[in-house]
Scaffold this motif. Structure first.
Motif, mmCIF file in Angstrom:
data_model
loop_
_atom_site.group_PDB
_atom_site.id
_atom_site.type_symbol
_atom_site.label_atom_id
_atom_site.label_comp_id
_atom_site.label_asym_id
_atom_site.label_seq_id
_atom_site.Cartn_x
_atom_site.Cartn_y
_atom_site.Cartn_z
ATOM 1 N N UNK A 107 9.931 -48.426 -86.805
ATOM 2 C CA UNK A 107 9.569 -47.384 -85.854
ATOM 3 C C UNK A 107 8.889 -48.010 -84.625
ATOM 4 N N UNK A 108 9.519 -47.909 -83.447
ATOM 5 C CA UNK A 108 8.978 -48.590 -82.269
ATOM 6 C C UNK A 108 7.615 -48.054 -81.815
ATOM 7 N N UNK A 109 7.396 -46.764 -81.918
ATOM 8 C CA UNK A 109 6.120 -46.205 -81.477
ATOM 9 C C UNK A 109 4.975 -46.690 -82.365
ATOM 10 N N UNK A 110 5.201 -46.726 -83.667
ATOM 11 C CA UNK A 110 4.168 -47.200 -84.583
ATOM 12 C C UNK A 110 3.914 -48.692 -84.371
ATOM 13 N N UNK A 111 4.968 -49.476 -84.181
ATOM 14 C CA UNK A 111 4.808 -50.909 -83.918
ATOM 15 C C UNK A 111 4.037 -51.140 -82.624
ATOM 16 N N UNK A 112 4.351 -50.364 -81.605
ATOM 17 C CA UNK A 112 3.681 -50.489 -80.311
ATOM 18 C C UNK A 112 2.197 -50.153 -80.444
ATOM 19 N N UNK A 113 1.897 -49.046 -81.123
ATOM 20 C CA UNK A 113 0.493 -48.647 -81.289
ATOM 21 C C UNK A 113 -0.279 -49.642 -82.140
ATOM 22 N N UNK B 104 4.313 -58.042 -83.364
ATOM 23 C CA UNK B 104 4.659 -56.618 -83.459
ATOM 24 C C UNK B 104 5.453 -56.162 -82.236
ATOM 25 N N UNK B 105 5.075 -56.648 -81.050
ATOM 26 C CA UNK B 105 5.805 -56.276 -79.835
ATOM 27 C C UNK B 105 7.227 -56.814 -79.863
ATOM 28 N N UNK B 106 7.409 -58.017 -80.387
ATOM 29 C CA UNK B 106 8.760 -58.574 -80.498
ATOM 30 C C UNK B 106 9.601 -57.729 -81.454
ATOM 31 N N UNK B 107 9.014 -57.314 -82.558
ATOM 32 C CA UNK B 107 9.740 -56.466 -83.511
ATOM 33 C C UNK B 107 10.049 -55.105 -82.875
ATOM 34 N N UNK B 108 9.091 -54.557 -82.119
ATOM 35 C CA UNK B 108 9.281 -53.271 -81.442
ATOM 36 C C UNK B 108 10.430 -53.354 -80.438
ATOM 37 N N UNK B 109 10.542 -54.484 -79.749
ATOM 38 C CA UNK B 109 11.571 -54.611 -78.711
ATOM 39 C C UNK B 109 12.979 -54.588 -79.286
ATOM 40 N N UNK B 110 13.119 -54.922 -80.560
ATOM 41 C CA UNK B 110 14.438 -54.906 -81.203
ATOM 42 C C UNK B 110 15.013 -53.497 -81.319
ATOM 43 N N UNK C 62 14.994 -51.377 -78.892
ATOM 44 C CA UNK C 62 15.508 -51.010 -77.568
ATOM 45 C C UNK C 62 15.048 -49.600 -77.172
ATOM 46 N N UNK C 63 13.763 -49.315 -77.396
ATOM 47 C CA UNK C 63 13.227 -47.982 -77.124
ATOM 48 C C UNK C 63 12.778 -47.794 -75.687
ATOM 49 N N UNK C 64 12.613 -48.871 -74.958
ATOM 50 C CA UNK C 64 12.154 -48.767 -73.583
ATOM 51 C C UNK C 64 10.639 -48.783 -73.453
ATOM 52 N N UNK C 65 9.915 -48.872 -74.566
ATOM 53 C CA UNK C 65 8.458 -48.972 -74.487
ATOM 54 C C UNK C 65 8.107 -50.307 -73.849
ATOM 55 N N UNK C 66 7.370 -50.253 -72.745
ATOM 56 C CA UNK C 66 7.092 -51.442 -71.954
ATOM 57 C C UNK C 66 5.620 -51.822 -72.057
ATOM 58 N N UNK C 67 5.298 -52.956 -72.683
ATOM 59 C CA UNK C 67 3.901 -53.357 -72.797
ATOM 60 C C UNK C 67 3.270 -53.720 -71.463
ATOM 61 N N UNK C 68 4.070 -53.899 -70.425
ATOM 62 C CA UNK C 68 3.519 -54.173 -69.103
ATOM 63 C C UNK C 68 3.187 -52.887 -68.364
ATOM 64 N N UNK D 218 8.767 -58.771 -71.869
ATOM 65 C CA UNK D 218 8.652 -57.771 -70.803
ATOM 66 C C UNK D 218 9.881 -57.838 -69.892
ATOM 67 N N UNK D 219 10.313 -59.037 -69.548
ATOM 68 C CA UNK D 219 11.486 -59.181 -68.678
ATOM 69 C C UNK D 219 12.724 -58.565 -69.329
ATOM 70 N N UNK D 220 12.902 -58.788 -70.628
ATOM 71 C CA UNK D 220 14.060 -58.229 -71.332
ATOM 72 C C UNK D 220 13.989 -56.699 -71.370
ATOM 73 N N UNK D 221 12.810 -56.156 -71.661
ATOM 74 C CA UNK D 221 12.643 -54.700 -71.713
ATOM 75 C C UNK D 221 12.925 -54.087 -70.345
ATOM 76 N N UNK D 222 12.409 -54.714 -69.289
ATOM 77 C CA UNK D 222 12.631 -54.186 -67.940
ATOM 78 C C UNK D 222 14.092 -54.317 -67.523
ATOM 79 N N UNK D 223 14.766 -55.371 -67.986
ATOM 80 C CA UNK D 223 16.188 -55.544 -67.684
ATOM 81 C C UNK D 223 17.023 -54.450 -68.359
ATOM 82 N N UNK D 224 16.672 -54.140 -69.624
ATOM 83 C CA UNK D 224 17.410 -53.119 -70.372
ATOM 84 C C UNK D 224 17.109 -51.701 -69.895
ATOM 85 N N UNK D 225 15.979 -51.511 -69.221
ATOM 86 C CA UNK D 225 15.540 -50.188 -68.803
ATOM 87 C C UNK D 225 15.147 -50.187 -67.331
#
Length: 145
Positions: A66-72, A89-95, A97-103, A123-130
């Motif tokens: 669950x990306x939200x739980x991993x992020x929190x 945890x952030x690396x696992x969350x990024x898998x 592809x939820x768009x949650x951006x730690x930056x 962060x670069x990968x998340x921003x590239x995907x979203x």
């Protein structure tokens, strides 16, 4: 096949998890957590944070991706100085592809790992995907001359 998750659905999960943590938290739990919750470096963990970590870990036991739980949980781990756990945890969350951006709004929480190459790449990968979606038009131009 890449599954796209809607950012609002993830935000809703964050709100639900935060609400569940607030409801589940009782004054008796705070007192107990204050005396027993310590990190491996013997730092005192604030009772509310310790309680939220236990709730999120229990939730993740049943919903491991669950990306939200991993992020929190990453936010909580970074808050108590567990930067390696937070990054993992952030690396696992990024898998997901939820768009949650730690930056984004939580960036101050991750200030200690902001220059870590893994965090920067994440962060670069998340921003590239979203990429930002701009659907506005100019309505008015104000001239100061």
């Amino acid at each position: 096949m890449k599954v796209q998750h809607h950012p609002l659905r993830s935000a809703r999960r964050i709100v639900i998890l935060a609400f569940a943590a607030a409801v589940a938290c009782s004054p008796a739990d705070h007192g107990q957590a204050a005396t027993t919750a310590q990190s491996p470096q013997n730092k005192e963990i604030p009772p509310a944070t310790a309680h939220e970590i236990s709730i999120l870990e229990a939730f993740l036991a049943n919903h491991p991706g669950d990306p939200a739980a991993l992020f929190n949980l990453a936010i909580d781990e970074a808050t108590i100085g567990e930067n390696a756990k937070a990054l993992s945890l952030l690396e696992k969350m990024s898998l997901a592809h939820s768009g949650l951006d730690p930056a984004g709004g939580a960036f101050r929480t991750f200030k200690d790992i902001a220059n870590d190459p893994r965090f920067v790449a994440l962060v670069a990968q998340i921003e590239k995907e979203n990429p930002p979606i701009v659907r506005s038009t100019t309505a008015l131009i104000v001239s100061l001359t």
